[in-house]
Design an enzyme around this catalytic site. Sequence first.
Site, PDB file in Angstrom:
ATOM      1  N   ILE A 107       0.867  -1.379  -0.167  1.00 45.18           N
ATOM      2  CA  ILE A 107       0.125  -0.110  -0.071  1.00 45.18           C
ATOM      3  C   ILE A 107       0.713   1.258   0.034  1.00 45.18           C
ATOM      4  O   ILE A 107       0.404   2.249   0.201  1.00 45.18           O
ATOM      5  CB  ILE A 107      -0.785  -0.161   1.311  1.00 45.18           C
ATOM      6  N   HIS A 123      -4.413  -4.468  -2.226  1.00 45.88           N
ATOM      7  CA  HIS A 123      -4.894  -3.812  -0.863  1.00 45.88           C
ATOM      8  C   HIS A 123      -4.903  -2.393  -0.464  1.00 45.88           C
ATOM      9  O   HIS A 123      -5.156  -1.832   0.433  1.00 45.88           O
ATOM     10  CB  HIS A 123      -3.786  -4.453   0.033  1.00 45.88           C
TER      11      HIS A 123
HETATM   12  P1  OAD Z   1       5.180 -10.349   4.928  1.00 42.11           P
HETATM   13  O1  OAD Z   1       5.660  -9.667   6.230  1.00 42.11           O
HETATM   14  O2  OAD Z   1       3.877 -11.478   5.347  1.00 42.11           O
HETATM   15  O3  OAD Z   1       6.276 -11.293   4.144  1.00 42.11           O
HETATM   16  C1  OAD Z   1       7.563 -10.351   3.566  1.00 42.11           C
HETATM   17  C2  OAD Z   1       8.120 -11.350   2.922  1.00 42.11           C
HETATM   18  O4  OAD Z   1       9.213 -10.633   2.369  1.00 42.11           O
HETATM   19  C3  OAD Z   1       8.752 -12.691   3.602  1.00 42.11           C
HETATM   20  O5  OAD Z   1       8.728 -13.773   2.989  1.00 42.11           O
HETATM   21  C4  OAD Z   1      10.260 -12.330   3.713  1.00 42.11           C
HETATM   22  O6  OAD Z   1      11.110 -13.483   3.588  1.00 42.11           O
HETATM   23  C5  OAD Z   1      10.530 -11.560   2.304  1.00 42.11           C
HETATM   24  N1  OAD Z   1      11.517 -10.642   2.385  1.00 42.11           N
HETATM   25  C6  OAD Z   1      12.082  -9.661   3.346  1.00 42.11           C
HETATM   26  N2  OAD Z   1      12.980  -8.906   3.024  1.00 42.11           N
HETATM   27  C7  OAD Z   1      13.079  -9.192   1.582  1.00 42.11           C
HETATM   28  C8  OAD Z   1      14.113  -8.755   0.686  1.00 42.11           C
HETATM   29  N3  OAD Z   1      14.975  -7.613   0.694  1.00 42.11           N
HETATM   30  N4  OAD Z   1      13.938  -9.233  -0.796  1.00 42.11           N
HETATM   31  C9  OAD Z   1      13.098 -10.194  -0.956  1.00 42.11           C
HETATM   32  N5  OAD Z   1      12.111 -10.908   0.097  1.00 42.11           N
HETATM   33  C10 OAD Z   1      12.336 -10.118   1.129  1.00 42.11           C
HETATM   34  O7  OAD Z   1       4.388  -9.573   3.671  1.00 42.11           O
HETATM   35  P2  OAD Z   1       3.270  -9.755   2.907  1.00 42.11           P
HETATM   36  O8  OAD Z   1       3.319 -11.320   2.210  1.00 42.11           O
HETATM   37  O9  OAD Z   1       3.355  -8.686   1.686  1.00 42.11           O
HETATM   38  O10 OAD Z   1      -2.026  -6.979   4.326  1.00 42.11           O
HETATM   39  O11 OAD Z   1       1.933  -9.746   3.833  1.00 42.11           O
HETATM   40  C11 OAD Z   1       0.857  -9.766   3.085  1.00 42.11           C
HETATM   41  C12 OAD Z   1      -0.174  -8.764   3.834  1.00 42.11           C
HETATM   42  O12 OAD Z   1      -0.166  -9.054   5.059  1.00 42.11           O
HETATM   43  C13 OAD Z   1       0.130  -7.471   3.506  1.00 42.11           C
HETATM   44  O13 OAD Z   1      -0.263  -6.897   2.284  1.00 42.11           O
HETATM   45  C14 OAD Z   1      -0.529  -6.943   4.616  1.00 42.11           C
HETATM   46  C15 OAD Z   1      -0.246  -7.758   5.799  1.00 42.11           C
HETATM   47  O14 OAD Z   1      -1.509  -7.829   6.595  1.00 42.11           O
HETATM   48  C16 OAD Z   1      -2.925  -5.881   4.684  1.00 42.11           C
HETATM   49  O15 OAD Z   1      -2.585  -4.954   5.375  1.00 42.11           O
HETATM   50  C17 OAD Z   1      -4.485  -6.217   4.194  1.00 42.11           C
END
Ligand code: OAD
Length: 251
Positions: A107, A123
């Site tokens: 977002i 989102h």
């Molecule tokens: P997460 O915090 O669940 O996952 C982040 C991912 O990024 C993990 O798998 C990490 O291993 C990876 N990661 C971290 N640093 C990185 C880097 N430099 N390069 C590549 N990968 C990296 O975040 P999301 O999957 O986006 O929703 O979470 C999904 C949703 O949960 C979000 O959109 C939000 C949250 O609740 C809402 O707010 C509706």
Amino acid sequence: MLQQKNSIYEKAAEIIINSGECTVLTGAGISAESGIPTFRSKGGLWKDYDPTVYASLSTFQKDPSKYWSVRGDFIWNYGEYSPNEAHYSLARLEETGVVSSIITQNIDGLHKKAGSKNVFEIHGSLREIFCQDCNREYIAPEVPKNDIPKCSCGGVLKPNTVLFGEPLPERALFNAQKESEQCGSMIVIGTSATVYPAAQLPLIVARNGGKIIEINIERSLASADIFIEEKAGTALPALEKEIGKLLNNNS
Ligand code: OAD
């Protein structure tokens, strides 16, 4: 090791070029190198704040100050976050016709800021903020700095983002599902793939015979055809380079 990694990039580039349309699904990890905390990995926002309290619609309706206490800073400092190499690589890959669209759970608006055009923010976005009473729109960071920011009419302001318990924006979700059904490959970047319906999109791709390339520092998709274990800001430019070589050879 370096040789092994290079060959992964080559394989990924071949799939992307030879499988038809390529769409991209991004999560918080792609913006980690822009200084924005993720949710569930180390230092993630939901490690300190329970999302069912701080990011749910029912809590927002009872006490919006909880949501603003975790999200206010990002909104008031909206202009200070910049895209990183990963966002810029994706924007260039769209420009050259390799990437057809970006579906993002983020977002933060950084894909659009980097120049990507066909972006589906499933989102929502923290950039637009609406009065819950008169629907007046405010654009971040131009929002009053209070515990509960309010409109000039007195109504409570709420960013145009999806809280738990709220439906996803219909058009963005429709387009995301359509892109997932018709693409030949999907690059999944920096998501734990734990939140639905976003987590279902790679499954739609696979069900339709498409290939999945995951870029993440930790594997989250068991079904990925190729897993590139690397930070997004390093992996995307490397992948872009391999794609460029293939395109030059083919022309
Ligand atoms: P997460 O915090 O669940 O996952 C982040 C991912 O990024 C993990 O798998 C990490 O291993 C990876 N990661 C971290 N640093 C990185 C880097 N430099 N390069 C590549 N990968 C990296 O975040 P999301 O999957 O986006 O929703 O979470 C999904 C949703 O949960 C979000 O959109 C939000 C949250 O609740 C809402 O707010 C509706």
